[in-house]
Design a protein around this motif. Structure first.
Motif, PDB file in Angstrom:
ATOM      1  N   VAL A   1       0.856  -1.184   0.000  1.00  0.00           N
ATOM      2  CA  VAL A   1       0.000   0.000   0.000  1.00  0.00           C
ATOM      3  C   VAL A   1       0.892   1.232   0.000  1.00  0.00           C
ATOM      4  CG1 VAL A   1      -1.606   1.393   1.358  1.00  0.00           C
ATOM      5  CG2 VAL A   1      -1.995  -1.055   1.092  1.00  0.00           C
ATOM      6  N   TYR A   2       0.664   2.108  -0.976  1.00  0.00           N
ATOM      7  CA  TYR A   2       1.418   3.357  -1.068  1.00  0.00           C
ATOM      8  C   TYR A   2       0.461   4.523  -0.832  1.00  0.00           C
ATOM      9  CZ  TYR A   2       3.658   7.408  -3.279  1.00  0.00           C
ATOM     10  OH  TYR A   2       4.153   8.650  -3.535  1.00  0.00           O
ATOM     11  N   LYS A   3       0.787   5.361   0.165  1.00  0.00           N
ATOM     12  CA  LYS A   3      -0.023   6.535   0.484  1.00  0.00           C
ATOM     13  C   LYS A   3       0.800   7.794   0.249  1.00  0.00           C
ATOM     14  CE  LYS A   3      -3.001   9.336   1.668  1.00  0.00           C
ATOM     15  NZ  LYS A   3      -3.934   9.651   0.582  1.00  0.00           N
ATOM     16  N   SER A   4       0.232   8.739  -0.503  1.00  0.00           N
ATOM     17  CA  SER A   4       0.978   9.931  -0.902  1.00  0.00           C
ATOM     18  C   SER A   4       0.228  11.209  -0.539  1.00  0.00           C
ATOM     19  CB  SER A   4       1.220   9.903  -2.417  1.00  0.00           C
ATOM     20  OG  SER A   4       1.617  11.167  -2.888  1.00  0.00           O
ATOM     21  N   VAL A   5       0.992  12.219  -0.106  1.00  0.00           N
ATOM     22  CA  VAL A   5       0.450  13.573   0.030  1.00  0.00           C
ATOM     23  C   VAL A   5       1.254  14.564  -0.811  1.00  0.00           C
ATOM     24  CG1 VAL A   5      -0.606  13.319   2.306  1.00  0.00           C
ATOM     25  CG2 VAL A   5       1.820  13.894   2.130  1.00  0.00           C
ATOM     26  N   GLY A   6       2.309  14.088  -1.447  1.00  0.00           N
ATOM     27  CA  GLY A   6       3.147  14.956  -2.262  1.00  0.00           C
ATOM     28  C   GLY A   6       4.349  15.477  -1.489  1.00  0.00           C
ATOM     29  N   VAL A   7       5.475  15.542  -2.156  1.00  0.00           N
ATOM     30  CA  VAL A   7       6.712  16.088  -1.596  1.00  0.00           C
ATOM     31  C   VAL A   7       7.085  17.317  -2.416  1.00  0.00           C
ATOM     32  CG1 VAL A   7       9.176  15.657  -1.216  1.00  0.00           C
ATOM     33  CG2 VAL A   7       7.504  13.863  -0.716  1.00  0.00           C
ATOM     34  N   SER A   8       7.320  18.429  -1.737  1.00  0.00           N
ATOM     35  CA  SER A   8       7.468  19.710  -2.430  1.00  0.00           C
ATOM     36  C   SER A   8       8.593  19.706  -3.461  1.00  0.00           C
ATOM     37  CB  SER A   8       7.706  20.825  -1.413  1.00  0.00           C
ATOM     38  OG  SER A   8       8.873  20.572  -0.643  1.00  0.00           O
ATOM     39  N   VAL A   9       9.719  19.063  -3.139  1.00  0.00           N
ATOM     40  CA  VAL A   9      10.845  19.115  -4.075  1.00  0.00           C
ATOM     41  C   VAL A   9      10.552  18.359  -5.367  1.00  0.00           C
ATOM     42  CG1 VAL A   9      12.744  19.629  -2.515  1.00  0.00           C
ATOM     43  CG2 VAL A   9      11.930  17.283  -2.713  1.00  0.00           C
ATOM     44  N   THR A  10       9.560  17.451  -5.367  1.00  0.00           N
ATOM     45  CA  THR A  10       9.205  16.799  -6.630  1.00  0.00           C
ATOM     46  C   THR A  10       8.442  17.765  -7.540  1.00  0.00           C
ATOM     47  OG1 THR A  10       7.147  15.861  -5.723  1.00  0.00           O
ATOM     48  CG2 THR A  10       9.136  14.511  -5.580  1.00  0.00           C
TER      49      THR A  10
END
Length: 374
Positions: A341-350
């Protein structure tokens, strides 16, 4: 060429939709490198804390600043308030980039960029999977659209069925028609694309059967309740394979796509989970452990702890540098065939990395409006 480049959503779309498989993989590799630098390098300490503002009318705004040795900037994304007729507009926003000296170099419409960046990162663990015959996608917005496009571009020859689950049948079928046209022109996958209507009389029975056979499940809905019961995944006595599940739709503590019982069933039960770093039962794969902990309903309602999560940037490192050969084999087997299971909120540097790559593509293809002296 110095100065400021302004890119509309349509210009960004033209750049991204035409990328070849090799170009997509190269774009993905730049994001992977960025995530590794965030998780096991030094970049995390130089990223400001994102801010979220909720207004009484229902408008939600995300402010996500970022820095690097060569650029600084920010992304602003707005989830508009519902209209008087209770309809919802899609998320909108902008990414602004300056060089290391603060000189403006890019203003990019954030719609296509965010959809592409988020989808491309969610596809990273999917690329490690051994099988991908049957795929389920929740949603019909820009995120769902880019998820399917990227799957077809990268693994379209392996996919047999794509099932879309969405409350609005008209929006789902409009998306599927668009993808069918694009697929015929570009990727030429023989995958069958179908719509499953949540209002149908046999929906739950059909969904349970489809999820039992799914190799990958992608959730892209800003939902306030779980999209399916944990038992459809954990308690399938006849299940012969475990799926990869990605959830990118919830980004506040009251939003949730995955049943907390599913999260608990993975982190507390060694039969369902695997932890690449600790002896505990299992781990959830995430992009940013600290932000996930407080900004997603999945973490809040399942009472996740930091040690229950492993960042995908750390996984890149472990895949290359794990000294224990047996543990490395277990890690790769879990990523290829286990319940992930992969949960994402986003990483700013991406956002920064994606923005810089898109600006480079715009220069290469002579797209956008360029202002020499801004």
């Amino acid at each position: 060429m110095s100065g400021l480049t302004v890119l509309s959503d349509s210009a960004v779309h033209r750049l991204l939709i035409g990328l070849s498989k090799d170009e997509i993989i190269a774009f993905q590799a730049s994001l992977s490198k960025c995530l590794q630098g965030f998780s096991v390098g030094t970049e995390r300490q130089y990223q400001p804390t994102p801010g979220i503002i909720n207004r009484p009318n229902g408008q939600k705004t995300l402010f996500r600043p970022f820095t690097s040795p060569t650029a600084v900037g920010t992304k602003i994304i707005v989830d508009p308030a519902p209209k008087s007729d209770n309809t919802k507009l899609p998320l909108q926003g902008v990414v602004a980039l300056c060089d290391e000296n603060g000189l403006p170099k890019g203003i990019i419409n954030g719609g296509e960029l965010t959809g592409y960046r988020t989808s491309l990162i969610a596809i990273i663990p999917y690329m490690w999977r051994r099988n991908t015959e049957n795929v389920v996608v929740y949603g019909s917005g820009k995120q769902a659209l880019w998820h399917i496009r990227l799957m077809l571009a990268l693994r379209g020859m392996e996919i047999k069925t794509i099932t879309v689950v969405n409350r609005s049948e008209s929006r789902a079928r409009e998306m599927l028609d668009k993808i069918a046209q694009e697929n015929a022109a570009q990727w030429k996958s023989s995958a069958t694309m179908e719509y499953l209507n949540p209002s149908g009389s046999n929906f739950e029975q059909s969904l349970k059967g489809i999820l039992a056979e799914a190799d990958a499940i992608f959730c892209t809905v800003p939902s306030y309740e779980p999209l399916f019961p944990a038992e459809y995944i954990l308690n399938q006595g006849k299940r012969t394979k475990s799926p990869y599940i990605s959830a990118i739709g919830s980004w506040q503590s009251n939003m949730i796509e995955l049943d907390p019982a599913l999260i608990k069933g993975i982190v507390n039960d060694a039969e369902n989970g695997f932890h690449p770093e600790h002896g505990s039962a299992g781990a959830i794969l995430v992009d940013d452990r600290t932000t996930i902990l407080t900004h997603t309903g999945e973490a809040v309602k399942s009472e996740l702890k930091l040690d229950d999560m492993v960042e995908v940037g750390k996984i890149f490192y472990l895949r290359e540098n794990e000294p224990d050969k047996t543990q490395k084999e277990k890690l790769n087997q879990w990523l290829a065939e286990g319940l992930v299971v992969y949960k994402s909120v986003g990483v700013s540097v991406t956002d920064l990395a994606a923005g810089e790559r898109i600006l480079a593509l715009a220069k290469e293809h002579n797209l956008g409006v360029h202002i020499e002296d801004f």
